[in-house]
Design a protein around this motif. Structure first.
Motif, mmCIF file in Angstrom:
data_model
loop_
_atom_site.group_PDB
_atom_site.id
_atom_site.type_symbol
_atom_site.label_atom_id
_atom_site.label_comp_id
_atom_site.label_asym_id
_atom_site.label_seq_id
_atom_site.Cartn_x
_atom_site.Cartn_y
_atom_site.Cartn_z
ATOM 1 N N ASP A 179 0.817 -1.207 0.000
ATOM 2 C CA ASP A 179 0.000 0.000 0.000
ATOM 3 C C ASP A 179 0.854 1.262 0.000
ATOM 4 O O ASP A 179 0.427 2.312 0.495
ATOM 5 C CB ASP A 179 -0.941 0.000 1.205
ATOM 6 C CG ASP A 179 -0.192 -0.245 2.526
ATOM 7 O OD1 ASP A 179 1.049 -0.387 2.482
ATOM 8 O OD2 ASP A 179 -0.852 -0.298 3.568
ATOM 9 N N VAL A 182 1.243 4.937 -3.986
ATOM 10 C CA VAL A 182 0.071 4.936 -4.861
ATOM 11 C C VAL A 182 -0.011 6.307 -5.520
ATOM 12 O O VAL A 182 -0.461 7.274 -4.923
ATOM 13 C CB VAL A 182 -1.217 4.634 -4.070
ATOM 14 C CG1 VAL A 182 -2.421 4.626 -5.009
ATOM 15 C CG2 VAL A 182 -1.106 3.305 -3.346
ATOM 16 N N GLN A 214 -3.200 9.584 -1.257
ATOM 17 C CA GLN A 214 -2.292 9.235 -0.161
ATOM 18 C C GLN A 214 -3.054 9.078 1.155
ATOM 19 O O GLN A 214 -2.677 8.276 1.999
ATOM 20 C CB GLN A 214 -1.198 10.304 -0.016
ATOM 21 C CG GLN A 214 -0.223 10.344 -1.178
ATOM 22 C CD GLN A 214 0.398 8.990 -1.464
ATOM 23 O OE1 GLN A 214 0.797 8.270 -0.560
ATOM 24 N NE2 GLN A 214 0.471 8.641 -2.744
ATOM 25 N N ALA A 217 -4.410 5.555 0.896
ATOM 26 C CA ALA A 217 -3.535 4.495 0.395
ATOM 27 C C ALA A 217 -3.296 3.399 1.430
ATOM 28 O O ALA A 217 -3.150 2.230 1.078
ATOM 29 C CB ALA A 217 -2.198 5.089 -0.046
ATOM 30 N N ALA A 329 -7.830 2.655 -3.696
ATOM 31 C CA ALA A 329 -7.535 4.070 -3.447
ATOM 32 C C ALA A 329 -8.412 4.968 -4.316
ATOM 33 O O ALA A 329 -8.990 5.955 -3.833
ATOM 34 C CB ALA A 329 -6.054 4.340 -3.712
#
Length: 362
Positions: A179, A182, A214, A217, A329
């Motif tokens: 994760d 991103v 973010q 994410a 996301a």
């Protein structure tokens, strides 16, 4: 831009709802708020305690009846354990929303079955030689063939439990970094050929998208558990396929080469044959089951601990999970922007704070 479903519309017209369906089809039900809330409710004491008591009473009753009917306490203990395991598995598949995970893992394994055997032979070239040597070893026959039926199945369950504990303790390492980073490029690649493909093309040109992505994410809680469960179930299905293959191999191999005189000299007593299949003895079945379970445990440990084997077995799965994190996301960003049209996990409309417009600068 509002992404809620229009009045009288359908999921096909709503990218958010279509993405939730996409998550479920790809074995990620906990990425969907409603499914996640249902699983969380199924783990509350008010649901678990009455069910646990009922299952325990039913399992004990079944174990007592089985032990009395066959005159073997070990079969009663095995029956008690198996009923508990099956009840827990059924509850996980139904109430805990585990069915999509299992279906996706099985479908993925079956669709790539032609790749599994070459992968196994590359990863574990000595496995078949090793277990074949054990198969023609007198001590293994003395141990496995003389096990009572209940003890044999308890041993198989013990091997399975050891493999499961090993997977759950070691596989979280494979999720590290899933994760992170991103960005817009990852969003575009992840959402290609998904219900969010068109939406993301518009989204990545928004100056606010980087900060929003973010913020969403990080994958934690039930969603991270979902990623781990996908990896565990995929690996478990592959191990099960391998174990069944080993069992069938030894059944055929033993029926062809193992003579009654040899088996009797090894186990120290006469063999017991099935009337429908004269070449197959009960002792052969027991030894084949024992070695198949042992091979499954050995296979699990080697694949998870060796770096080369881990890359071969988990690269494709990790790539799909990385893609799912990117889709998640984008999904969360779009869902957050359309909150006024959507309820929260508990079914109530979300609280939306509307800031007053600011006057011109200066």
């Amino acid at each position: 831009m509002t992404h809620g479903a229009p009045a009288g519309g359908s999921k096909q017209n709503d990218p958010i709802a279509s993405t939730e369906t996409w998550f479920v089809r790809h074995g990620l039900p906990y990425f969907v708020p409603g499914e996640r809330a249902a699983a969380r409710d199924a783990l509350t004491p008010r649901r678990l305690v009455p069910l646990g008591i009922a299952v325990a009473l039913g399992a004990v009753a079944a174990a007592v009846v089985l032990a009395w009917a066959v005159g073997d306490l070990t079969l009663g203990a095995a029956g008690l354990t198996i009923v508990g395991v099956l009840a827990a598995a059924f509850y996980a598949v139904t109430a805990l929303r585990g069915r999509p995970i299992l279906v996706w893992a099985v479908n993925r394994t079956m669709s790539s079955l032609h790749l599994l055997l070459p992968m196994v032979t590359r990863a574990l070239p000595l496995l078949l030689i090793f277990v074949t040597f054990l198969f023609i070893n007198a001590e293994v026959w003395q141990v496995a063939a003389n096990l009572d039926g209940g003890v044999l199945w308890l041993t198989v369950l013990m091997f399975a439990a050891m493999a499961g504990v090993f997977l759950f303790t070691r596989l979280p390492e494979e999720l590290e970094g899933a994760d992170s980073a991103v960005d817009a490029d990852r969003l575009r690649r992840a959402c290609r050929a998904t219900p969010l493909a068109d939406e993301v093309e518009q989204l990545i040109h928004d100056d606010r998208v980087d900060a929003e992505v973010q913020a969403h994410a990080r994958v934690e809680g039930y969603e991270r558990s979902n990623l781990l469960l996908v990896m565990v179930v995929v690996q478990a299905v592959q191990v099960l396929v391998l174990a069944v293959s080993v069992f069938l191999f030894f059944m055929v191999f033993g029926a062809v080469v193992m003579k009654d005189s040899v088996m009797e000299s090894w186990i120290g007593e006469g063999t017991h044959h099935f009337s429908a299949v004269p070449n197959v003895s009960v002792e052969l079945v027991q030894v084949s089951v024992f070695l198949a379970a042992f091979s499954a445990l050995y296979f699990t440990v080697v694949v998870v601990t060796d770096e080369t084997y881990r890359d071969q077995f988990f690269t494709q799965v990790k790539a799909e999970l990385d893609r799912a994190v990117g889709v998640r996301a984008a999904y969360l960003v779009l869902r957050e922007r359309s909150l006024p049209a959507r309820p929260d996990d508990d079914g109530t409309p979300p609280t939306v704070v509307i800031e007053p417009p600011q006057g011109p600068a200066g």
